[in-house]
Design an enzyme around this catalytic site. Structure first.
Site, mmCIF file in Angstrom:
data_model
loop_
_atom_site.group_PDB
_atom_site.id
_atom_site.type_symbol
_atom_site.label_atom_id
_atom_site.label_comp_id
_atom_site.label_asym_id
_atom_site.label_seq_id
_atom_site.Cartn_x
_atom_site.Cartn_y
_atom_site.Cartn_z
ATOM 1 N N CYS A 103 0.824 -1.214 0.000
ATOM 2 C CA CYS A 103 0.000 0.000 0.000
ATOM 3 C C CYS A 103 0.859 1.265 0.000
ATOM 4 C CB CYS A 103 -0.935 0.008 1.202
ATOM 5 S SG CYS A 103 -2.092 -1.373 1.225
ATOM 6 N N HIS A 104 1.871 1.291 0.878
ATOM 7 C CA HIS A 104 2.701 2.488 1.004
ATOM 8 C C HIS A 104 4.185 2.183 1.138
ATOM 9 C CE1 HIS A 104 -1.383 3.664 2.330
ATOM 10 N NE2 HIS A 104 -1.146 4.621 1.473
ATOM 11 N N GLY A 105 4.581 0.896 1.002
ATOM 12 C CA GLY A 105 5.990 0.542 0.932
ATOM 13 C C GLY A 105 6.709 0.275 2.237
#
Length: 139
Positions: A103-105
């Site tokens: 989703c955001h790393g």
């Protein structure tokens, strides 16, 4: 019952509506986690519900003595609540061999500690006990 989980395999169970990641870690994963105890960690808290919050995020504080191969975590990314990849064969396990939240790393290591990305905290360890050598009770 943990007996069907082979070395290197992971399963997901549910507890209180939350995914529980259970991984039977390999010797190499355990060695890597222990070696990373001295790494610069984003979150230095063990995040183990059975220990004080001030306890350090060592591999030993995130597992049970005598059962260090089994890592048991709440499988919810601490950034925005996504479910990280790393449980299934072929999943990306991130740069540190644990879990990766696409989703955001966020990247977690083989002890479930945040190592890179926006997640502010390690994956949490739920309260659990071994009731036998191969069975656990969560909660």
């Amino acid at each position: 019952d943990l007996s069907p989980i082979k070395e290197g395999q992971a399963i997901t169970a549910m507890w209180r509506g939350k995914p529980i990641f259970i991984r039977n870690r390999t010797k190499e994963e355990i060695e890597r986690a222990i070696a990373d105890n001295n790494a610069a960690l984003v979150d230095n808290s063990a995040r183990n519900m059975a220990l004080p919050e001030s306890d350090p995020a060592t591999d030993a504080n995130r597992t049970k003595a005598g059962h260090e191969n089994f890592l048991i975590l709440i499988g919810i990314c601490t950034h925005l609540g996504c479910i990280p990849k790393g449980q299934a064969i072929g999943d990306s396990k991130g740069d540190f061999g644990g879990w990766f939240c696409p989703c955001h790393g966020s990247h977690y290591d083989t002890a479930g500690r945040i190592r890179k990305g926006p997640a502010p905290r390690n994956l949490e360890v739920p309260p659990y006990t071994f009731v036998s050598d191969t069975k656990i009770k969560i909660g």
